[in-house]
Design an enzyme around this catalytic site. Sequence first.
Site, short mmCIF file in Angstrom:
data_model
loop_
_atom_site.label_atom_id
_atom_site.label_comp_id
_atom_site.label_asym_id
_atom_site.label_seq_id
_atom_site.Cartn_x
_atom_site.Cartn_y
_atom_site.Cartn_z
N ASP A 39 0.83 -1.22 0.00
CA ASP A 39 0.00 0.00 0.00
C ASP A 39 0.86 1.26 0.00
O ASP A 39 0.51 2.26 -0.63
CB ASP A 39 -0.91 0.05 1.24
CG ASP A 39 -2.06 -0.95 1.14
OD1 ASP A 39 -2.12 -1.71 0.15
OD2 ASP A 39 -2.90 -0.97 2.07
N ARG A 67 15.69 0.76 -14.90
CA ARG A 67 14.59 -0.10 -15.33
C ARG A 67 13.47 -0.01 -14.29
O ARG A 67 13.67 -0.33 -13.12
CB ARG A 67 15.07 -1.55 -15.48
CG ARG A 67 13.96 -2.52 -15.77
CD ARG A 67 14.48 -3.93 -16.08
NE ARG A 67 13.34 -4.81 -16.32
CZ ARG A 67 12.92 -5.77 -15.49
NH1 ARG A 67 13.57 -6.02 -14.37
NH2 ARG A 67 11.86 -6.49 -15.79
N HIS A 124 4.54 -5.73 -14.96
CA HIS A 124 5.30 -6.42 -13.91
C HIS A 124 4.33 -6.85 -12.80
O HIS A 124 4.43 -6.39 -11.67
CB HIS A 124 6.42 -5.51 -13.37
CG HIS A 124 7.51 -6.22 -12.65
ND1 HIS A 124 8.85 -6.05 -12.94
CD2 HIS A 124 7.47 -7.11 -11.63
CE1 HIS A 124 9.58 -6.79 -12.12
NE2 HIS A 124 8.77 -7.44 -11.32
N GLU A 145 9.07 -11.78 -16.40
CA GLU A 145 9.05 -13.12 -15.81
C GLU A 145 7.76 -13.92 -16.03
O GLU A 145 6.98 -14.14 -15.09
CB GLU A 145 9.37 -13.04 -14.32
CG GLU A 145 10.77 -12.51 -14.04
CD GLU A 145 11.21 -12.71 -12.59
OE1 GLU A 145 10.37 -13.07 -11.76
OE2 GLU A 145 12.39 -12.51 -12.31
N ASN A 196 16.47 -12.07 -16.29
CA ASN A 196 16.68 -11.92 -14.86
C ASN A 196 17.43 -13.15 -14.40
O ASN A 196 16.95 -14.27 -14.58
CB ASN A 196 15.34 -11.81 -14.11
CG ASN A 196 14.62 -10.52 -14.46
OD1 ASN A 196 15.16 -9.64 -15.15
ND2 ASN A 196 13.39 -10.38 -13.99
N GLU A 237 17.81 -8.08 -14.42
CA GLU A 237 17.84 -8.17 -12.95
C GLU A 237 18.94 -9.13 -12.56
O GLU A 237 19.15 -10.15 -13.24
CB GLU A 237 16.54 -8.74 -12.36
CG GLU A 237 15.38 -7.79 -12.36
CD GLU A 237 14.11 -8.42 -11.76
OE1 GLU A 237 14.21 -9.37 -10.95
OE2 GLU A 237 13.03 -7.96 -12.13
#
Length: 505
Positions: A69, A94, A140, A185, A327, A397
Amino acid sequence: MKLFLFIGLFAVSSNAQQERRFPDDFLFGAATASYQIEGAWNVDGKGESIWDRMTHTKPHLIKDMTNGDIAANSYYNYKRDVEMIRELGLDAYRFSISWPRILPNPLAPYEVNQAGVDFYNNYINEMLKYNITPMATIYHWDLPQKLQDLGGLLSPMFPEWFEHYARVVYEKFGDRVKLWTTFNEPREMCLLGYGGDEKAPFLNLTDIGTYYCAKNLLLAHARAYHAYNNDFKPTQNGECGIVINISWIGPLTDSEEDNYAAELKRQAEWGIYAEPIFSEQGGFPKEFAEVVAQKSIEQGYATSRLPELTEEERKFIQGSFDFLGINHYTGYLVSANEYKTANAVPSLLDDADVGVYISDDWLPSASDWLKMVPDSLYNLLTHLKDKYNNPPVYITESGWSEVPETGLIDDERILFYRTALNNALDCLEAGVNLKGYMAWSLMDNYEWIAGYTELFGLYEVDFKSEAKTRTPRKSAFVYKQIVKTRVIDPDYEPTDMVMTIDEGH
Ligand SMILES: *[C@@H]1O[C@H](CO)[C@@H](O)[C@H](O)[C@H]1NC(C)=O
Ligand SMILES: *[C@@H]1O[C@H](CO)[C@@H](O)[C@H](O)[C@H]1NC(C)=O
């Protein structure tokens, strides 16, 4: 004589160092993702995402019962974030764009949330002011909940929804963003979110969830790629790729069986996403597709649980890339017969029914899945070079987690970065078309179901403070030195822990 010897040695070592140098145009950066840092989950018209829904309604699924949050509150702290990138002297950043922040009602084509667009405009403009190259991830993991209610990635409508959203972000930001990636991913979204119980939307449809998700994701990626290529690239001149989390998976022994087992595992874990895009023939990986088809029939399914790609779909997906984003964190070894675990139900894990070996000698991090595996990056990138005809690659990553108690002196993370970057140099020497390296992560952030218990930041974030104060760790100074000199000096120690911005940044 002594002096002569000394000079000789010095010359040799400085020569060796000069050879081991990252090229000036090698893109060094750091990475983050919207839900993990932004906070402001319901501010300025943002819609609800699947991670908002899951963390709010099922907090017990999160290790420390927390949520994103507020997280690092980057929605309000973005100028400080860019200042950190300048302190590190990075070439690139990124970040990801939150779909529900841009399209709170994702099915109404004209309801673009201007406040969300303003936020990313400000963020991007702040980067460009200091010559920092933005690399944007279009998706993402923070899917608008509304789309999940309609089936999410299992809906055959998903590719159309995604193309629409991708076109909005190209149109709004593509004049300034030149490096795009569609998805971050696929494995983690499909296997862990639809086929498993480790990521939102937590559907745990073990038998087919992963595979239907994979097909729709590939079609969605290809639609977004072609939309860019046909309608935006001619004027915007950027590039578009995809980011896949790829561990090094090697055979436990040199036996033919173990080699086959390792190949089957590679096909199951990342080949089902990479092969259709990057291989010359396209389509799902052959051996694995055959195994799933055969098992499915034995299990009583009418057709293979791995859906077919039509000839038209195969051609549409094949070659839909300008680069491959990887990644990379870790690796493991695979055995055909040993170290097997029982898989009770039809699933990807049962389909690639092999044993996984992780050595006790590999240094453990704060994350149970992340060990420091010797030469994993080198083994992986040279493997991919041969497999896919040496495509342009960015490490999008790479990083190391520590428990919060580690604080600012993160020597294991420094060892991880030095080791990985030495491997990156080995790759360059081996002719791998490696163009950049993004550290995960710029700062501590919300690590999905691990909450705030596993921290990856070059900068520590004080989550208890109102300001979410950021403080550079020792690794930040070491990474900065590497980026600045383009050389890995194994003996470099920061003299003090005072961070400043160098001239020109
Ligand atoms: C997910 O499915 C597997 C296999 O059926 C089961 O063992 C596991 O307990 C399920 N997870 C949850 C959270 O229900
Ligand atoms: C990457 O993949 C490995 C398995 O190959 C998994 O254990 C790990 O959690 C993934 N990492 C990330 C950051 O998604």
